[in-house]
Design a protein around this motif. Structure first.
Motif, PDB file in Angstrom:
ATOM      1  N   LEU A   1     -31.557  20.434 -40.792  1.00 46.91           N
ATOM      2  CA  LEU A   1     -31.064  19.009 -41.077  1.00 46.91           C
ATOM      3  C   LEU A   1     -29.906  18.535 -41.817  1.00 46.91           C
ATOM      4  N   ASP A   2     -29.002  17.480 -40.792  1.00 44.20           N
ATOM      5  CA  ASP A   2     -28.100  17.699 -41.248  1.00 44.20           C
ATOM      6  C   ASP A   2     -27.627  16.606 -42.017  1.00 44.20           C
ATOM      7  N   ASP A   3     -26.610  15.518 -42.663  1.00 46.18           N
ATOM      8  CA  ASP A   3     -26.662  14.179 -43.312  1.00 46.18           C
ATOM      9  C   ASP A   3     -26.822  13.254 -42.666  1.00 46.18           C
ATOM     10  N   ARG A   4     -26.316  13.306 -41.174  1.00 48.98           N
ATOM     11  CA  ARG A   4     -27.456  12.079 -40.167  1.00 48.98           C
ATOM     12  C   ARG A   4     -28.851  12.133 -39.549  1.00 48.98           C
ATOM     13  N   GLY A   5     -29.596  12.753 -40.251  1.00 48.86           N
ATOM     14  CA  GLY A   5     -30.717  13.134 -39.828  1.00 48.86           C
ATOM     15  C   GLY A   5     -31.128  14.249 -38.962  1.00 48.86           C
TER      16      GLY A   5
END
Length: 692
Positions: free
Chosen positions: A117-121
């Protein structure tokens, strides 16, 4: 910060140590590939390891659907289901899956898949893969290594570059008596304080510095597992390096060789005992002198076995009686020898050589001879000293000297206890052991036979000497026209009494017979034969026979005393004619001394020894004026083993030269100059001087 190509190692104190990681590590061996898929299953990240593993370059793989590129058609539905499962957050997936290589071949890869999961979802799938065969080989090797290390009977350990434990196996835990967690982070010295670790740690540093293995280093010491027993180990050390040559530490293997060590020590002790006994066989019993033989035993025992040794014989044994000590009764000892490795008060506590000491039944030396067994006190206390020393003063001297261990062994010869060997230790810090008692008993057994031989020889010699002296003449009455002096000297302590004799016989008409003879052989029989010949000579001389007739009759008598032979000189002095008629039977010539002339050996017919039989004897008349002297002697005065007889006779004549002296002085002077205390033959000497 870019840390590519750097590794963080954990040092011995737990601190992170950053530094470049050289190639060849485990991850390099496995070649782990990283692949990242987006939510639609397209490849968005492709690592160089993935290219090496599957053959596709990043340009060929990025943006394409992984299922279509890498999975065979028959497995696509399965892959999509597993992908959906991971992306929906139902966990990771691990397992083996066939993947299509760029060259068309299918390879089995070991996968670990997980959702990212990245920081933008946004969701992604990460797949880590490696070749299954390579992974299985590494796992097999690792499992084998672990099993070998865990189950090995050899103690194994890994130490870091600071020589602190980072791994030990169960065998080493048992050997050292210390759990693994109590090893970790500690040095050998800290983990094993009972062991002399300095030589071992020095060897470990050398291995770290040079990379040269250290094989079979012998280490002896004690561990917490068995602190009361000394153990021995064979330790080998090897330097550990990674694939790039970086030094990681050292590995050690320890094999308990205590049994072999003890066997080697026992073999060495046995060799030492044999060497000491062999040396004692050479050094003890060199003569038949009792005191010297005892001194030789004491000298062998010091300092080999003890700081001080004393040899004591039972007084009954010296007297030739049975030496059994009555049960509960005291024992009388005669001290023969004392030896000390250094000047010590303890020597003053021992009985002086020649003294007789009485020891009660409770004394340890009495118990030793009474039981015929060694008596050992490894650690001597104050009460023990009172049972060792002859009196309280001697006990105090021994205490001040630091005597701390005592051993007494019996001297047993031909089944009879004849005395004891007493040993004490003071400066030697080791207590007596059973091995010491065994060695002392072996020495005592060998020495006892030599001492017993010397004891019996001395008794026989004393008997023979007493007999011979009893057979020698008393000082003669005043002689008409003659002044005489005589000496008899027995052989040295190493030889038996011989059969030498002399006689001065006053005869009718103021005549005097001078006789010197030597029975060949030694001992009581020789002395007895000498007495018989002397008696016969006295009888024959009293009959007024001429010298040749006396020797002829003595020859017949001696022939009946087979196997004995004898030499003899018979001189008959007549003061009225101022002549001396001399006849010899195989004897050395007399010496005539005249005032104003050099001494001379008389040129006489030698004749055959008495007992040969059938050989005539001749007589020679020698003029003797007032002041003339006649010297008669036996071969013991001049014969030696290292010089011929002519040389010795010349020495005799030379000693008699110069101004005439008192006869007694001349006798003593000749014996002192020509005789040695250890000469193997006895000597009879007779000097006569003519008076007006």
């Amino acid at each position: 910060m870019d840390t590519d190509g750097f590794a963080a190692d954990l040092g011995p104190a737990g601190r992170a140590e950053l530094g470049p990681s050289p190639p060849g590590g485990l991850l390099d061996v496995l070649g782990v590939a990283a692949i990242v898929l987006d939510a639609d299953g397209r490849i968005v990240f492709w690592s160089p390891q993935a290219q090496a593993l599957l053959g596709y370059s990043a340009q060929e793989a990025l943006g394409r659907y992984a299922a279509r590129l890498l999975v065979a058609d028959e497995h696509v539905d399965l892959v999509l289901g597993l992908f959906a499962q991971v992306m929906e957050g139902e966990g990771t997936w691990a397992g083996v899956f066939p993947v299509r290589h760029r060259d068309g071949r299918t390879r089995l890869l070991e996968f670990r898949n997980m959702r990212l999961l990245d920081d933008r979802g946004d969701l992604y799938a990460l797949g880590l893969a490696t070749d299954q065969a390579t992974l299985q080989r590494v796992e097999r090797d690792l499992a084998l290594s672990v099993r070998l290390v865990d189950q090995s009977p050899i103690g194994l350990a890994v130490m870091d570059t600071d020589l602190r434990y980072v791994m030990v196996n169960p065998a080493l835990e048992r050997i050292n008596g210390l759990p693994a967690e109590d090893h970790l982070g500690r040095s050998v010295h800290e983990a094993l304080p009972l062991l002399d670790a300095d030589p071992l740690e020095a060897g470990l540093r050398q291995v770290l510095a040079t990379g040269v293995p250290l094989l079979d280093q012998y280490t002896v010491g004690r561990t917490r597992a068995d602190p009361g027993t000394e153990h021995a180990w064979s330790v080998s050390c090897f330097r550990l390096e990674d694939g790039g040559g970086k030094v990681l530490g050292v590995a050690t293997s320890s094999v308990d060789v205590t049994d072999r060590h003890r066997a080697a020590l026992e073999a060495e002790r046995a060799r030492h005992r044999l060497a000491v006994v062999a040396d004692a066989s050479v050094r003890i019993g060199t003569t038949l002198d009792l005191e010297q033989t005892a001194r030789e035993l004491a000298d062998v025992a010091v300092p080999e076995l003890a700081d001080m040794a004393a040899v004591d014989l039972l007084d009954a044994a010296l007297a030739g009686h049975r030496t059994t000590v009555p049960s509960g009764g005291p024992a009388l000892f005669r001290a023969l020898a004392v030896a000390a490795a250094y000047p010590t008060e303890a020597a003053s506590a021992a009985d002086a050589a020649g003294e007789i000491a009485r020891y009660d039944a409770d004394r340890l030396v009495t118990r030793c001879v009474n039981t015929s067994r060694p008596v050992m006190v490894p650690h001597v206390g104050e009460a023990d000293l009172s049972l060792i020393a002859r009196d309280p003063r001697a006990a105090a001297l021994m205490a001040r000297a630091g005597v701390h261990s005592y051993l007494a062994v019996p001297l047993i010869a031909r089944g009879e206890v004849i005395g004891a060997l007493d040993l004490v230790r003071a400066r030697n810090a080791q207590p007596f052991t059973d091995d010491d008692a065994t060695l002392a008993s072996e020495l005592a057994a060998r020495a006892a036979v030599c001492i017993d031989n010397a004891r019996w020889y001395q008794q026989q010699r004393d008997t023979a000497l007493t007999l011979q002296r009893s057979l020698l003449p008393e000082p003669p009455p005043r002689l008409f026209g003659l002044e005489v002096a005589s000496r008899y000297q027995p052989a040295g302590a190493a030889s038996e009494v011989g059969g030498d004799w002399y006689d001065i016989l006053p005869l009718p008409d103021h005549k005097t017979a001078l006789v010197v003879g030597d029975v060949m052989g030694s001992g009581i029989k020789a002395a007895t034969t000498m007495g018989r010949l002397r008696t016969a000579t006295q009888t024959l001389a009293g009959l007024g026979l001429e010298p040749t007739q006396v020797l002829l009759n003595l020859d017949r008598i001696t022939a009946g005393l087979d196997p004995y032979f004898a030499t003899c000189t018979y001189a008959l002095y007549d003061p009225h004619s101022a002549q001396c008629r001399i006849s010899t039977a195989g004897h050395l010539p007399p010496v005539r001394m005249r005032p104003g002339h050099d001494p001379e050996l008389l040129d006489l017919p030698t004749g055959a020894p008495l007992g040969v039989g059938g050989v005539p004897f001749r007589s020679t008349a020698v003029d003797l004026d007032p002041g003339d002297q006649l010297v008669l002697y036996t071969d013991g005065l001049v014969e030696t083993r290292d010089q011929d007889i002519d040389t010795r006779l010349d020495a005799l004549v030379t000693l008699l030269g110069g101004p005439h002296r008192a006869l007694e002085y001349t006798c003593d002077h000749l014996l002192a100059a020509l005789r040695h205390p250890d000469d193997h033959d006895d000597v009879a000497l007779l000097i006569a001087r003519v008076r007006r």
